[in-house]
Enzyme design. Structure first.
Site, PDB file in Angstrom:
ATOM      1  NE  ARG A  36      -9.006  42.044 -55.565  1.00  0.00           N
ATOM      2  CZ  ARG A  36      -9.607  41.622 -54.466  1.00  0.00           C
ATOM      3  NH1 ARG A  36     -10.495  40.658 -54.535  1.00  0.00           N
ATOM      4  NH2 ARG A  36      -9.315  42.153 -53.298  1.00  0.00           N
ATOM      5  CE  LYS A 219     -13.180  45.856 -33.577  1.00  0.00           C
ATOM      6  NZ  LYS A 219     -13.207  44.407 -33.654  1.00  0.00           N
ATOM      7  N   GLY A 376      -9.003  48.471 -47.639  1.00  0.00           N
ATOM      8  CA  GLY A 376     -10.338  48.224 -48.181  1.00  0.00           C
ATOM      9  C   GLY A 376     -11.297  49.391 -48.159  1.00  0.00           C
ATOM     10  N   GLY A 399      -4.992  43.742 -46.849  1.00  0.00           N
ATOM     11  CA  GLY A 399      -4.169  43.147 -45.793  1.00  0.00           C
ATOM     12  C   GLY A 399      -2.689  43.183 -46.129  1.00  0.00           C
TER      13      GLY A 399
HETATM   14  P1  AMP Z   1     -11.448  49.651 -40.685  1.00  0.00           P
HETATM   15  O1  AMP Z   1     -11.866  48.378 -41.363  1.00  0.00           O
HETATM   16  O2  AMP Z   1     -10.800  49.450 -39.370  1.00  0.00           O
HETATM   17  O3  AMP Z   1     -10.671  50.564 -41.607  1.00  0.00           O
HETATM   18  O4  AMP Z   1     -12.798  50.390 -40.300  1.00  0.00           O
HETATM   19  C1  AMP Z   1     -13.701  50.849 -41.248  1.00  0.00           C
HETATM   20  C2  AMP Z   1     -15.021  51.050 -40.570  1.00  0.00           C
HETATM   21  O5  AMP Z   1     -14.891  52.022 -39.569  1.00  0.00           O
HETATM   22  C3  AMP Z   1     -16.108  51.542 -41.485  1.00  0.00           C
HETATM   23  O6  AMP Z   1     -17.084  50.555 -41.600  1.00  0.00           O
HETATM   24  C4  AMP Z   1     -16.651  52.773 -40.794  1.00  0.00           C
HETATM   25  O7  AMP Z   1     -18.052  52.849 -40.787  1.00  0.00           O
HETATM   26  C5  AMP Z   1     -16.153  52.595 -39.392  1.00  0.00           C
HETATM   27  N1  AMP Z   1     -16.110  53.863 -38.665  1.00  0.00           N
HETATM   28  C6  AMP Z   1     -15.482  54.992 -38.994  1.00  0.00           C
HETATM   29  N2  AMP Z   1     -15.726  55.968 -38.115  1.00  0.00           N
HETATM   30  C7  AMP Z   1     -16.543  55.448 -37.178  1.00  0.00           C
HETATM   31  C8  AMP Z   1     -17.158  55.962 -35.985  1.00  0.00           C
HETATM   32  N3  AMP Z   1     -16.987  57.211 -35.616  1.00  0.00           N
HETATM   33  N4  AMP Z   1     -17.942  55.129 -35.275  1.00  0.00           N
HETATM   34  C9  AMP Z   1     -18.120  53.847 -35.670  1.00  0.00           C
HETATM   35  N5  AMP Z   1     -17.572  53.320 -36.755  1.00  0.00           N
HETATM   36  C10 AMP Z   1     -16.784  54.087 -37.517  1.00  0.00           C
END
Ligand code: AMP
Length: 418
Positions: A36, A219, A376, A399
């Site tokens: 950064r 999620k 991220g 974000g």
């Molecule tokens: P996000 O912050 O929503 O982009 O989520 C990122 C996180 O999703 C990372 O820590 C990954 O380990 C997790 N992730 C990706 N695929 C899977 C999966 N099949 N099961 C559980 N966690 C996952």
């Protein structure tokens, strides 16, 4: 009126610049990733080369008041190294008048962490857990009132204002948005902001088709806004990662122990219906690598995402899925990637995410596609895997980027444009 950093005359002027120097520090207060700070250097050099003086302001961490650990003094050494000049430091951002008065063209002053003051964010601090609604309201009104003086003081230091902190552009804080009104004819974006806005706008407005988005991560609930907004822009949407299983379950599949948001079933079904309505091709990870525990030493096998046995969970996209996605991606002219398609923190389940990075590098180099990576974890993935300079653009504002992609107006951008 918004100015351009390229044409603005900085000669003899003091420029107050909102930078994002929120860098990670280790226990010895050494910077462990200076990305950064490096990103801000072109903007800072431009002002100095144009005969201006710099007043730099930033936050660091989430202090709840003056906290040694979050002092910006820890990072002075690195700014000096990268700028190639000594800088001055004002240990209280509200008491910098004397430092500012003596500041000469070519000189740089760094203000102490803005968030040592609650007024930067405009949120009350120190409220008792059992505070009544009335007390909360009164405390909020109080900090909003004192925030006016805070903004005015910061503005009084300078002749012009530059916002170069994309990472906080989605927050209406004193230094990211409110201050701009004191510089109606002398406000502008820095190069980081300009670059980020241009890259995302290239995807959102007038992108070369086919446009494909890869949305991964854990999620559905955190990605719903971006998925829906992108339906107006993309031809194809690849959905991977943990969120796939919510879609599968919503359609009656067996997902074993896979990640799932049971309260998002309707959302998932709506997304599928909306894609159909908008003519967007949806691609899920059809075949997945499953594991008998959430661990690096788990046993694994490959199966269809509808038939995951009890006791097993989906961890990554399998080879046949990656082949299908590769076909779609290699035919795309514009690609946006947000979120890993597997549990990439474990090497065993980083295969899919790594392949996406490779494919993006390939389609950029061989076919001249525009490839934007943001958010991220996907940024961490391309960087770790060594592909950051092989895609067209890596967005640093997690974000902020998500909110921009959701079609929201970001206060930090609006304040300059208005
Ligand atoms: P996000 O912050 O929503 O982009 O989520 C990122 C996180 O999703 C990372 O820590 C990954 O380990 C997790 N992730 C990706 N695929 C899977 C999966 N099949 N099961 C559980 N966690 C996952």
């Amino acid at each position: 009126m918004q100015q351009s950093i390229d044409t603005y005359d900085f000669k003899g002027k003091k420029a107050i610049v909102r930078v994002d120097f929120n860098v990670p520090l280790n226990e010895q207060f050494q910077i462990t990733d200076d990305t950064r700070i490096r990103a801000a250097i072109p903007t800072l050099k431009k002002v100095l080369a144009g005969g201006g003086a710099l007043i730099l302001m930033s936050h660091l961490g989430r202090p709840k008041g003056v906290t040694e650990k979050y002092s910006l003094k820890h990072i002075i050494y690195r700014i000096e190294e990268l700028l190639g000049t000594k800088i001055k430091f004002a240990p209280d951002c509200m008491k910098a008048q004397d430092y500012v008065k003596d500041l000469k063209p070519g000189e740089v002053l760094l203000l102490e962490n803005l968030r040592f003051y609650a007024e930067e964010e405009g949120k009350p601090r120190g409220l008792a857990d059992d505070a009544t609604e009335e007390e909360k309201k009164a405390a909020k009104a109080k900090v909003k009132e004192s925030q006016k003086e805070f903004v005015k003081t910061l503005a009084s230091y300078a002749d012009c204002y530059i916002n170069d902190a994309f990472g906080t552009a989605h927050r209406a804080h004193a230094s990211t948005a409110l201050i701009a009104k004191y510089f109606p004819n002398d406000k502008m974006f820095g190069y980081v902001m300009e670059g980020e806005i241009k890259a995302i706008d290239k995807v959102l407005h007038g992108a070369a088709h086919p446009v494909t988005a890869i949305i991964g991560g854990a999620k559905v609930s955190s990605k719903i806004g971006i998925i829906e907004h992108l339906f107006d822009v993309v031809d194809n949407m690849i959905i991977g990662g943990g969120m796939v299983f919510t879609f599968v379950k919503a359609q009656g599949g067996k997902i074993g122990n896979s990640l799932c948001e049971d309260d998002q079933m309707d959302t998932a079904r709506n997304i599928i219906a909306k894609a159909k309505e908008k003519g967007v091709n949806l691609y899920f990870s059809k075949e997945v690598v499953i594991a008998d525990k959430f661990a690096e030493d788990a046993n694994t096998k490959v199966c269809h995402n509808y038939e995951i046995p009890d006791g097993w969970e989906g961890m990554d996209a399998a080879e046949s899925t990656l082949k299908e996605w590769e076909g779609v991606l290699m035919d795309s002219k514009t690609i946006l990637w947000n979120g890993p398609v597997g549990v990439f923190e474990m090497e065993k389940f980083a295969v899919g995410t790594k392949r996406i990075a490779e494919i993006l590098a390939k389609v950029t180099a061989e076919k001249g596609a525009f490839t934007l990576v943001g958010g991220g974890d996907s940024v961490a993935a391309v960087t770790q895997m060594g592909y950051a300079d092989k895609v067209s653009y890596v967005s640093t504002g997690g974000g902020a980027m998500l909110e921009y992609l959701e079609g929201k107006e970001l206060p930090g951008i609006a304040a300059i444009r208005e």
